[in-house]
Scaffold this motif. Structure first.
Motif, short mmCIF file in Angstrom:
data_model
loop_
_atom_site.label_atom_id
_atom_site.label_comp_id
_atom_site.label_asym_id
_atom_site.label_seq_id
_atom_site.Cartn_x
_atom_site.Cartn_y
_atom_site.Cartn_z
N ASP A 99 0.99 15.05 7.90
CA ASP A 99 1.53 16.25 8.59
C ASP A 99 2.57 17.05 7.44
OD1 ASP A 99 3.88 16.54 11.41
OD2 ASP A 99 2.58 18.20 10.46
N ILE A 100 1.73 17.86 6.61
CA ILE A 100 2.39 18.33 5.53
C ILE A 100 2.28 20.06 5.48
CG2 ILE A 100 2.32 18.33 2.89
CD1 ILE A 100 0.75 15.52 3.18
N ASP A 101 3.08 20.52 5.28
CA ASP A 101 3.17 21.98 5.11
C ASP A 101 2.98 22.36 3.43
OD1 ASP A 101 5.09 24.69 6.49
OD2 ASP A 101 3.43 24.78 4.99
N TYR A 102 1.88 22.97 3.25
CA TYR A 102 1.52 23.42 1.70
C TYR A 102 2.06 24.78 1.60
CZ TYR A 102 -1.24 19.00 1.83
OH TYR A 102 -1.56 17.82 1.88
N GLY A 103 2.54 25.37 2.65
CA GLY A 103 2.96 26.82 2.62
C GLY A 103 2.00 27.77 3.51
N LEU A 104 1.13 26.93 4.25
CA LEU A 104 0.10 27.74 5.37
C LEU A 104 0.21 27.08 6.49
CD1 LEU A 104 -2.86 28.12 2.80
CD2 LEU A 104 -1.21 29.97 3.38
N GLY A 105 1.25 26.53 6.71
CA GLY A 105 1.42 25.83 8.10
C GLY A 105 1.13 24.22 7.81
N ARG A 106 1.26 23.62 8.95
CA ARG A 106 1.27 22.16 8.92
C ARG A 106 -0.15 21.62 8.91
NH1 ARG A 106 6.80 20.38 12.17
NH2 ARG A 106 5.80 18.36 12.28
N ASP A 107 -0.70 20.78 7.81
CA ASP A 107 -1.74 20.12 8.04
C ASP A 107 -1.83 18.53 8.40
OD1 ASP A 107 -4.58 19.89 5.48
OD2 ASP A 107 -4.43 18.98 7.32
N PRO A 108 -2.22 18.25 9.39
CA PRO A 108 -2.22 16.85 9.80
C PRO A 108 -2.95 15.73 9.10
CG PRO A 108 -3.54 17.76 11.19
CD PRO A 108 -3.06 19.00 10.48
N ALA A 109 -3.82 16.21 8.19
CA ALA A 109 -4.51 15.25 7.36
C ALA A 109 -3.65 14.52 6.58
CB ALA A 109 -5.75 16.12 6.59
N PRO A 110 -4.02 13.25 6.43
CA PRO A 110 -3.20 12.49 5.36
C PRO A 110 -3.85 12.45 4.07
CG PRO A 110 -4.64 10.88 6.75
CD PRO A 110 -4.65 12.44 7.19
N ILE A 111 -2.72 12.00 2.89
CA ILE A 111 -3.17 11.85 1.83
C ILE A 111 -2.67 10.62 1.18
CG2 ILE A 111 -3.45 14.35 1.26
CD1 ILE A 111 -0.69 14.27 -0.14
N TRP A 112 -3.45 10.26 0.29
CA TRP A 112 -3.03 8.83 -0.30
C TRP A 112 -2.72 8.78 -1.70
CZ3 TRP A 112 -2.98 4.63 3.21
CH2 TRP A 112 -3.60 4.81 4.44
N GLY A 113 -1.91 7.83 -1.99
CA GLY A 113 -1.70 7.51 -3.45
C GLY A 113 -2.77 6.67 -3.98
N GLN A 114 -2.61 6.48 -5.43
CA GLN A 114 -3.83 5.50 -5.85
C GLN A 114 -3.52 4.04 -5.69
OE1 GLN A 114 -1.33 6.64 -7.33
NE2 GLN A 114 -0.56 5.04 -8.82
N GLY A 115 -2.55 3.81 -5.50
CA GLY A 115 -2.43 2.17 -5.04
C GLY A 115 -1.74 1.48 -6.09
N THR A 116 -0.70 0.55 -5.94
CA THR A 116 0.00 -0.29 -6.78
C THR A 116 -0.13 -1.78 -6.44
OG1 THR A 116 2.12 -0.42 -8.19
CG2 THR A 116 2.42 0.09 -5.93
N GLN A 117 -0.41 -2.63 -7.46
CA GLN A 117 -0.84 -3.77 -7.11
C GLN A 117 0.61 -4.70 -6.92
OE1 GLN A 117 -3.86 -5.83 -6.75
NE2 GLN A 117 -2.29 -7.41 -6.25
N VAL A 118 0.70 -5.43 -6.09
CA VAL A 118 1.73 -6.14 -5.85
C VAL A 118 1.25 -7.68 -5.84
CG1 VAL A 118 3.77 -7.24 -4.60
CG2 VAL A 118 3.31 -4.65 -4.85
N THR A 119 1.79 -8.82 -6.64
CA THR A 119 1.22 -10.09 -6.55
C THR A 119 2.49 -10.94 -6.71
OG1 THR A 119 -0.67 -9.41 -8.01
CG2 THR A 119 -0.05 -11.69 -7.98
N VAL A 120 2.44 -11.72 -5.53
CA VAL A 120 3.67 -12.73 -5.16
C VAL A 120 3.16 -14.31 -5.72
CG1 VAL A 120 5.39 -13.53 -3.88
CG2 VAL A 120 4.54 -11.31 -3.66
N SER A 121 3.66 -14.85 -6.74
CA SER A 121 3.37 -16.05 -7.12
C SER A 121 3.92 -17.31 -6.24
CB SER A 121 3.24 -16.38 -8.70
OG SER A 121 4.58 -16.45 -8.83
#
Length: 122
Positions: A99-121
């Protein structure tokens, strides 16, 4: 081009803490929903925590009381403070914005990051 840039993952022992951060870059005037999902090997991606611009938050039962989500609208960032980490928290953590406004009104489409690894030993 709008992107979500994540940081803060790594390797930690059980009981330890990590903080993940995600910053939205590019031309963005408004973001309603920000949050984190995670995906462990062989499992589906699942919600960890989300926050809306009105202050509402949604936190998975599995992390309640251990993880805290926060956002800084001026900096277009969302953070996830993770305490008392368990081996079951091991996963790739993905930032999401929707739900992002890029300057042309709100766009409901989600965007994702590339991901970050979390490892718990253990």
């Amino acid at each position: 081009q709008v992107q979500l840039v994540e940081s803060g993952g790594g390797l930690v022992q059980a009981g330890g803490s990590l903080t993940l951060s995600c910053t939205a870059t590019g031309i963005i005037f408004y973001i309603n929903h920000l949050g984190w999902y995670r995906q462990a090997p062989g499992k589906q991606r699942e919600l960890v925590a989300t926050t809306s611009n009105d202050g509402n938050t949604n936190v998975a039962d599995s992390v309640k009381g251990r993880f805290t989500i926060s956002r800084d609208n001026a900096k277009k960032t969302v953070s996830l403070q993770m305490n008392s980490l368990k081996p079951d928290d091991t996963a790739v953590y993905y930032c999401i914005a929707a739900d992002i406004d890029y300057g042309l009104g709100r766009d409901p489409a989600p965007i994702w990051g590339q991901g970050t690894q979390v490892t718990v030993s253990s």
